[in-house]
Design a protein around this motif. Structure first.
Motif, PDB file in Angstrom:
ATOM      1  N   THR A 172       0.819  -1.228   0.000  1.00  0.00           N
ATOM      2  CA  THR A 172       0.000   0.000   0.000  1.00  0.00           C
ATOM      3  C   THR A 172       0.847   1.269   0.000  1.00  0.00           C
ATOM      4  O   THR A 172       0.361   2.327   0.395  1.00  0.00           O
ATOM      5  CB  THR A 172      -0.928   0.005   1.225  1.00  0.00           C
TER       6      THR A 172
ATOM      7  N   GLU B 220       1.632   2.718  -2.604  1.00  0.00           N
ATOM      8  CA  GLU B 220       0.883   3.499  -3.595  1.00  0.00           C
ATOM      9  C   GLU B 220      -0.595   3.243  -3.342  1.00  0.00           C
ATOM     10  O   GLU B 220      -0.995   2.118  -3.053  1.00  0.00           O
ATOM     11  CB  GLU B 220       1.262   3.093  -5.023  1.00  0.00           C
ATOM     12  N   ARG B 221      -1.413   4.283  -3.428  1.00  0.00           N
ATOM     13  CA  ARG B 221      -2.821   4.153  -3.057  1.00  0.00           C
ATOM     14  C   ARG B 221      -3.695   3.831  -4.246  1.00  0.00           C
ATOM     15  O   ARG B 221      -3.516   4.416  -5.314  1.00  0.00           O
ATOM     16  CB  ARG B 221      -3.310   5.457  -2.391  1.00  0.00           C
ATOM     17  N   PRO B 222      -4.654   2.882  -4.081  1.00  0.00           N
ATOM     18  CA  PRO B 222      -4.885   2.072  -2.874  1.00  0.00           C
ATOM     19  C   PRO B 222      -3.838   0.983  -2.677  1.00  0.00           C
ATOM     20  O   PRO B 222      -3.555   0.592  -1.581  1.00  0.00           O
ATOM     21  CB  PRO B 222      -6.260   1.470  -3.122  1.00  0.00           C
ATOM     22  N   ASN B 223      -3.257   0.466  -3.784  1.00  0.00           N
ATOM     23  CA  ASN B 223      -2.103  -0.413  -3.711  1.00  0.00           C
ATOM     24  C   ASN B 223      -1.422  -0.396  -5.077  1.00  0.00           C
ATOM     25  O   ASN B 223      -1.915   0.199  -6.039  1.00  0.00           O
ATOM     26  CB  ASN B 223      -2.490  -1.840  -3.272  1.00  0.00           C
TER      27      ASN B 223
ATOM     28  N   ARG C 184      -2.929   0.704  -8.976  1.00  0.00           N
ATOM     29  CA  ARG C 184      -2.301   1.774  -9.750  1.00  0.00           C
ATOM     30  C   ARG C 184      -1.855   1.253 -11.117  1.00  0.00           C
ATOM     31  O   ARG C 184      -1.975   1.951 -12.130  1.00  0.00           O
ATOM     32  CB  ARG C 184      -1.091   2.323  -8.984  1.00  0.00           C
TER      33      ARG C 184
END
Length: 559
Positions: A104, A106-109, A113
């Motif tokens: 996570t 990078e959002r949301p994971n 992305r």
């Protein structure tokens, strides 16, 4: 029915009311003036048209105003495919679906992305023919090279670590499999491999660079795209009803980190492009990196649009306007004859509605424009509801367009048809789809080949129970059976040979041929064999689910 502009509908109603008021007022004033000339029964003999025709003229003119306003509003109904011509290259998207992509940082994971960037890339490069390859501990081809966005979106939605049966990250094998896949294409466009990953790999860098060098020697452009952060993150996983952090074999919490050095090394050895995880709009940068490649022109489907039908309102309005002009200058008897003629012509014009979506799809299919036919069949199912014939048509078009994985589910829906012709054809083409998938998997030395050949045998067995004398079904059944036995290590079956794609049923279910006599087994024996085939199919599906459970790689690291 829809309209391009609702304002013109309101304008049509207002104009119709205004015409009624003005025409009625004019008729009354005219009647008052004529009464000063002669009696009513004498006026009909003296005038070019009868004195009582004011009501009919008001009706005609108001109809002209109403129909003209509706034509200006842009009425639309029915659907038709819209196509555009574009240029593109052949691209394999190698997508990392290992457990580390669930981190996570990078959002949301990272994986979500990655999916967003793939969708963005498809919006920017509609002309590119794309194949998707998912990899973790091993790689797995999700789709062949295709321009069918529906198939790409379907697999993209369901992309998660369970798609690949082995945990870990194996970049070298992924690059090799993508190279083989692109090497099999005969299109005139250049080829490219786009690797989207966090760069975390548990194999020697030399092996990865050797695979990348082999791809470059084959004329394949490489682009690597990073995801994640170098600070890293833990990996949330679900255990029962709760979410816990991933732990290694020593019961230590795993922290996965973005490794740009691996992705940069791949791009450097192949003379490709490296796009760092910190870059914004990675999809646009991928597209820019591929613009130097030699593209080929393709005809693409941009979906379905409702057909504009303004002429069905405008033509009757013109007929009525011509009729009114004629009646104003002709004697009454000739006028009545003309009313009949022009009224019939207007009705014939209003009934001349173009053919339905089924005929449009059939034309697109016969012309080899399979993406357009697929889009029409899908839209027809959405608008008219699911039906065995609709499922059969969609599945057959998907097989013809090489979207084999997507064709299985529609054929299963068509199998439930009470029409024996539709059911037999669905079973035949379902077996053909499994057989083709098995041959592809066999060429790639994939263990899924045995499962696909077994499913093809079951489908052709059920088809032969309906028509035991069908030569093409027997031929493909023997080929699938022999291939299944070869995968199991046994001897080859009888007959066979050929490519397994002979005489694909390309006719539509609405144009069924006369049924052939089934002959062969009795009803009770046939039901017993079908029940046995059903049990075997359930076993195959159960084994597929077990195969999807992630198993640890030989090195022990399964993220």
């Amino acid at each position: 029915m829809t309209f391009d502009s609702l304002y013109f509908i309101a304008l049509a109603a207002l104009l119709t009311g205004l015409v009624v008021v003005l025409a009625t007022a004019w008729a009354r004033r005219r009647a008052v003036r004529l009464k000063h000339l002669a009696e009513t029964h004498l006026l009909d003999r003296l005038l070019s048209h009868p004195s009582g025709s004011g009501v009919w003229r008001t009706a005609r003119l108001s109809a002209v105003a109403l129909l003209g306003g509706l034509a200006l509003a842009g009425p639309r109904w029915g659907s038709q495919p819209t196509t555009i011509r574009g240029q593109g290259v052949d691209v394999v998207l190698a997508l990392d679906v290992s457990l580390s992509m669930m981190a996570t940082d990078e959002r949301p994971n990272r994986l979500e992305r990655l999916k967003q960037e793939v969708r963005r890339y498809r919006d920017l490069a509609r002309g590119d023919r794309v194949a998707m390859l998912a990899f973790a501990g091993r790689s797995y081809i999700l789709t062949p090279l295709t321009i069918d966005d529906g198939a790409i979106e379907l697999f993209l939605d369901n992309l998660d670590p369970s798609v690949v049966g082995q945990g870990g990250s194996s970049l070298a094998r992924t690059i090799s499999q993508a190279t083989d896949l692109l090497g099999a294409t005969t299109a005139g466009a250049d080829r490219a491999l786009v690797i989207m990953s966090d760069g975390e790999a548990f194999e020697p860098l030399e092996d990865i660079q050797a695979a990348a060098q082999k791809a470059a020697d084959a004329g394949i452009a490489l682009v690597t795209v990073g995801f994640g952060t170098e600070a890293g993150s833990t990996i949330p996983i679900r255990e029962g009803d709760r979410v816990v952090e991933k732990r290694d074999e020593f019961d230590e919490i795993v922290v996965t980190r973005y490794v740009p050095a691996t992705l940069r090394a791949i791009a450097d050895v192949a003379g490709g492009t490296f796009i760092d995880a910190a870059e914004t709009d990675k999809a646009a940068r991928v597209r820019a990196a591929l613009t130097q490649l030699r593209a080929t022109t393709r005809t693409l489907s941009s979906g379905l649009t409702r057909t504009l039908r303004y002429q069905l309102f405008l033509l009757p309005a013109l007929f009525l306007l011509m009729l009114d002009t004629w009646l104003s200058t002709r004697p009454p008897r000739a006028s009545r004859r003309l009313v009949t003629a022009l009224g019939a012509a207007a009705m014939a014009s209003a009934c001349a509605v173009p053919g339905g979506a089924g005929r449009m799809a059939s034309r697109e299919y016969s012309a080899g424009r399979y993406p357009q036919a697929i889009a029409i069949y899908r839209a027809e199912i959405e608008t008219s509801g699911p039906s065995p014939r609709g499922y059969y048509n969609l599945g057959t078009a998907l097989v013809a367009g090489d979207s084999l994985a997507d064709a299985i589910v529609p054929f299963e829906g068509a199998e439930r048809s009470p029409d024996p012709e539709v059911k037999f054809r669905a079973l035949f083409n379902k077996g053909l789809a499994h057989l083709k998938r098995g041959l592809v998997a066999e060429a790639q030395q994939d263990s899924a080949a045995k499962i696909e050949f077994k499913a093809a045998v079951d489908a052709y067995k059920a088809a032969l129970l309906m028509r035991s004398s069908h030569e093409d079904a027997k031929w493909n059944y023997e080929l699938a059976l022999r291939k299944e036995q070869e995968q199991s290590g046994g001897g080859g079956g009888g007959g066979g040979g050929g490519g397994g794609n002979s005489n694909q049923d390309r006719s539509q279910a609405d144009q069924n041929e006369s049924s052939q006599p089934s002959g062969g087994l009795g009803q009770q024996q046939a039901e017993q064999l079908l029940n046995a085939a059903s049990r075997e199919e359930r076993g195959v599906q159960s084994r597929r689910q077990r195969d999807r459970r992630t198993t640890p790689p030989p090195g022990g690291k399964d993220w």
